[in-house]
Design a protein around this motif. Sequence first.
Motif, PDB file in Angstrom:
ATOM      1  N   ASN A  45      17.378  25.440 -11.314  1.00 27.06           N
ATOM      2  CA  ASN A  45      16.676  26.387 -10.456  1.00 27.06           C
ATOM      3  C   ASN A  45      16.292  27.698 -10.959  1.00 27.06           C
ATOM      4  O   ASN A  45      15.227  28.407 -10.503  1.00 27.06           O
ATOM      5  N   TYR A  47      16.158  28.166 -14.491  1.00 27.02           N
ATOM      6  CA  TYR A  47      15.661  28.086 -15.749  1.00 27.02           C
ATOM      7  C   TYR A  47      14.461  28.606 -16.029  1.00 27.02           C
ATOM      8  O   TYR A  47      14.053  29.473 -16.887  1.00 27.02           O
ATOM      9  N   ARG A  48      13.437  28.307 -15.080  1.00 28.28           N
ATOM     10  CA  ARG A  48      11.939  28.976 -15.258  1.00 28.28           C
ATOM     11  C   ARG A  48      11.875  30.493 -15.130  1.00 28.28           C
ATOM     12  O   ARG A  48      11.329  31.050 -15.932  1.00 28.28           O
ATOM     13  N   LYS A  49      12.736  31.065 -14.502  1.00 22.52           N
ATOM     14  CA  LYS A  49      12.771  32.587 -14.421  1.00 22.52           C
ATOM     15  C   LYS A  49      13.564  33.350 -15.571  1.00 22.52           C
ATOM     16  O   LYS A  49      13.167  34.276 -16.097  1.00 22.52           O
ATOM     17  N   LYS A  51      14.582  31.795 -18.650  1.00 21.72           N
ATOM     18  CA  LYS A  51      14.693  30.795 -19.790  1.00 21.72           C
ATOM     19  C   LYS A  51      14.385  32.009 -21.087  1.00 21.72           C
ATOM     20  O   LYS A  51      14.711  31.617 -22.344  1.00 21.72           O
ATOM     21  N   LYS A  52      13.490  32.811 -21.037  1.00 26.84           N
ATOM     22  CA  LYS A  52      13.089  33.787 -22.061  1.00 26.84           C
ATOM     23  C   LYS A  52      14.001  35.103 -21.841  1.00 26.84           C
ATOM     24  O   LYS A  52      13.458  36.124 -22.846  1.00 26.84           O
ATOM     25  N   ARG A 133      14.597  15.930 -18.184  1.00 24.25           N
ATOM     26  CA  ARG A 133      14.340  17.532 -18.241  1.00 24.25           C
ATOM     27  C   ARG A 133      15.746  17.996 -18.395  1.00 24.25           C
ATOM     28  O   ARG A 133      15.808  19.105 -19.544  1.00 24.25           O
ATOM     29  N   SER A 318       9.372  21.829  -9.132  1.00 25.45           N
ATOM     30  CA  SER A 318      10.350  22.161  -9.796  1.00 25.45           C
ATOM     31  C   SER A 318       9.915  23.200 -11.214  1.00 25.45           C
ATOM     32  O   SER A 318      10.435  23.920 -11.827  1.00 25.45           O
ATOM     33  N   LEU A 319       8.608  23.105 -11.662  1.00 26.94           N
ATOM     34  CA  LEU A 319       8.142  23.601 -12.643  1.00 26.94           C
ATOM     35  C   LEU A 319       7.652  24.822 -12.335  1.00 26.94           C
ATOM     36  O   LEU A 319       7.091  25.752 -13.261  1.00 26.94           O
ATOM     37  N   PRO A 321       7.555  29.022 -10.770  1.00 26.29           N
ATOM     38  CA  PRO A 321       8.506  29.919 -10.970  1.00 26.29           C
ATOM     39  C   PRO A 321       9.186  30.054 -10.073  1.00 26.29           C
ATOM     40  O   PRO A 321       8.924  29.215  -8.781  1.00 26.29           O
ATOM     41  N   TYR A 322      10.513  30.649  -9.989  1.00 20.43           N
ATOM     42  CA  TYR A 322      11.359  30.518  -8.939  1.00 20.43           C
ATOM     43  C   TYR A 322      11.052  30.487  -7.725  1.00 20.43           C
ATOM     44  O   TYR A 322      11.398  29.994  -6.831  1.00 20.43           O
ATOM     45  N   ALA A 325       8.649  27.842  -6.370  1.00 19.60           N
ATOM     46  CA  ALA A 325       9.268  26.733  -6.354  1.00 19.60           C
ATOM     47  C   ALA A 325      10.269  26.579  -5.144  1.00 19.60           C
ATOM     48  O   ALA A 325      10.484  25.736  -4.497  1.00 19.60           O
TER      49      ALA A 325
END
Length: 349
Positions: A45, A47-49, A51-52, A133, A318-319, A321-322, A325
């Motif tokens: 949940n 990761y997308r927000k 990860k960077k 994933r 799930s791909l 953004p938080y 999603a």
Amino acid sequence: MTTNIIDVPFFFIIGRPRSGTTLLRSIFDAHPNVVIPFESPVILNLYRKYKKVRTWDEAAVDELYADLSKQPYFERWRVEKEGLKERILGYQGEISFHLLIRLVYQGYQSVFDKTETLWFGDKNPVYSFYADRLFRMFPDAKFIHITRDYRDNLVSLRKVTFEAPIPALIAYRWVRANKLMDKIIRKAPDQVLRLRYEDLAAAPEEKTREICNFLNLEFYPEQLEYRKKLEGAKERAAEYQIRNHESLMKPVNTGRIAIWKDALTPEEVKVMDMVAGRNADEHGYEREFRGSYPLLMIRSLPVLLYARMMNTAMRLGSLLPYGPASWVFMKLQVFYRIYRKAATRKSGD
């Protein structure tokens, strides 16, 4: 706790709901060298927000903690906000997502005594939809894949409310989860240990030792006696006995094996055997019916189409953004409740 936290590896327990994943988590929460919190889909949940994100200040940590607090069951981790802030802001160097997750997991407060952390573990039945994933996100992780007879799985799921207990649907999801793990095994066979719930129930010490060897961990007999520790900590025992997991406080036994033989109708078994097909044979489950049943297949098509649609929607959602999603997930839950009510009424459950 180990000082080189980024070097502590991860393992994931992958399995369908009501297949023994919570039992495995409990056994390894009792291990002094394993940190494995209660299930909460934190990694997927967030990761997308995050990860960077590499640099952190107090405001960013506050936002992270707010996002963590929204995750199902995260409150049971008892992660202290100030402690998390101290770990993140006090870390010298760049903080990758992998390190961030470890810093979060480090704050889990287990009822069991811990020494040096040699493994971080994670268990969540929803991972059975996203095992591929997780493998891409953690390519060096190890996976423990536990399966349970798909027909017993249906009987057990009829006791809960988070999946529609429809034979064709449960069999489809069972096969789908197995095939995702098959792909990982083909790529990294040494990183996956397959285990059947039936074997764990029949020989808990033998199978727990096997998992410990797989993780290069020492086996402790106390792992299989986790209930004794919980009996002296009633509040934490209550956390373990969350809804649908009352059996955790009972000794591991074989009493729930082959319950489908008395609980399912011949037609239900026939549908499940048909949908599971050769995948059942490949995972050591003997089908009672092996023929082709065109009429049953036609009747099952709406359910199978729904299963495919929901699987695609969940993975695509799930791909996002938080925020979006979370919105998609809520909408899917509404649709699921409507479908479950209609489908179970039609099937007579």
